[in-house]
Design a protein around this motif. Sequence first.
Motif, PDB file in Angstrom:
ATOM      1  N   TRP A 206     -55.395   5.274  -7.907  1.00 18.86           N
ATOM      2  CA  TRP A 206     -56.555   4.525  -7.459  1.00 18.86           C
ATOM      3  C   TRP A 206     -56.116   3.259  -6.749  1.00 18.86           C
ATOM      4  O   TRP A 206     -54.999   2.795  -6.919  1.00 18.86           O
ATOM      5  CB  TRP A 206     -57.509   4.218  -8.613  1.00 18.86           C
ATOM      6  N   ASP A 207     -57.010   2.742  -5.974  1.00 14.89           N
ATOM      7  CA  ASP A 207     -56.725   1.624  -5.093  1.00 14.89           C
ATOM      8  C   ASP A 207     -57.111   0.324  -5.783  1.00 14.89           C
ATOM      9  O   ASP A 207     -58.292   0.025  -5.976  1.00 14.89           O
ATOM     10  CB  ASP A 207     -57.519   1.816  -3.795  1.00 14.89           C
ATOM     11  N   ARG A 208     -56.100  -0.451  -6.136  1.00  9.02           N
ATOM     12  CA  ARG A 208     -56.354  -1.703  -6.863  1.00  9.02           C
ATOM     13  C   ARG A 208     -57.213  -2.668  -6.043  1.00  9.02           C
ATOM     14  O   ARG A 208     -58.120  -3.309  -6.580  1.00  9.02           O
ATOM     15  CB  ARG A 208     -55.019  -2.348  -7.225  1.00  9.02           C
ATOM     16  N   GLU A 209     -56.935  -2.765  -4.750  1.00 10.22           N
ATOM     17  CA  GLU A 209     -57.693  -3.697  -3.913  1.00 10.22           C
ATOM     18  C   GLU A 209     -59.162  -3.291  -3.848  1.00 10.22           C
ATOM     19  O   GLU A 209     -60.057  -4.138  -3.945  1.00 10.22           O
ATOM     20  CB  GLU A 209     -57.084  -3.764  -2.517  1.00 10.22           C
ATOM     21  N   ARG A 210     -59.420  -1.994  -3.694  1.00  9.10           N
ATOM     22  CA  ARG A 210     -60.806  -1.524  -3.630  1.00  9.10           C
ATOM     23  C   ARG A 210     -61.511  -1.771  -4.957  1.00  9.10           C
ATOM     24  O   ARG A 210     -62.651  -2.249  -4.996  1.00  9.10           O
ATOM     25  CB  ARG A 210     -60.855  -0.037  -3.282  1.00  9.10           C
ATOM     26  N   LEU A 211     -60.824  -1.435  -6.054  1.00  4.64           N
ATOM     27  CA  LEU A 211     -61.440  -1.613  -7.367  1.00  4.64           C
ATOM     28  C   LEU A 211     -61.757  -3.077  -7.622  1.00  4.64           C
ATOM     29  O   LEU A 211     -62.847  -3.423  -8.088  1.00  4.64           O
ATOM     30  CB  LEU A 211     -60.504  -1.072  -8.453  1.00  4.64           C
TER      31      LEU A 211
END
Length: 298
Positions: A206-211
């Motif tokens: 999963w994308d840390r920046e998006r989350l």
Amino acid sequence: MSEPAVTGPSVAASPGPESPGSPFFARRAPGRPGLAMFLNAGDPPLAVLPELLAMLDDSGVDCLELAVPFPDSPTDGPVVRASAARALADGVTPRAVLDAVAAARPGLRGPRIALLADWSHTVRGTDPGDFAAAVRDAGCDGLLLHGVPPRLRRAHYDAVYRAGLPLVTTCYAASGPDVVAEAADHASAYLYLVAHYGRSGTAAAWDRERLGAVITTLRSTASVPVAVGFGVRTGGDIALLAELGADAVVVGSAGVARIEQARAAGRDPVEELRTFVSELRAPGPAPATDGHERGIRS
């Protein structure tokens, strides 16, 4: 896993009974996310629900997300599905779950109970108002409805609001802006942010920046806590989500797996969960990262 149905009214609704003063996760310490544990009702057996709730209370768990077991969930992996199958094989029914909650509720001090119910298996064929009232009267603090058909959402969610029963809404980190906004608008218990697509208990990156960005958006628009689930297995995972701004975390498959292990080994599942919660609460480093992508197992 497909885009989830937003668990709120399909039209503007009156403010829910829980506002920013929602009792969910109210006991969390500054800088530490609240903790919700997902379990299938009946695994461990309903007879030990009072003992289980007492343990969660003593351990500082803020919320029990208690699922009425149903078969062949399309969004759950093998661990949670096997747990539901055990409960169903033991004869657990929706009525038995509500009766068990009602019996255990008087002795409960801190933890809140959010009931997770599947529309097809649990709710279909019942009057929406009657179902919402039964959940409320059993002593549940909130309701998450799973899989409501689009044409029936308005009737069911309006009934929940009329019953004065707080709603848990859901969206994904990858959901579109309209879905995220609607989830924030209609959450009145807490908002469950699913960290990634897929089945529970499966590997995913999963994308840390998006989350982090979605958590920031939701915290600025929702009037209730934002709880992140799918992938929370260790104290390090919780530390990372704290850094990203989550108000709370939801632990599912990892805890359910510990129950399965305890039962297979003849150990007390309640004590096994007590140990697991202690491990989650222990400080630990955030998981290693490679760029902005991070792999987590839910």
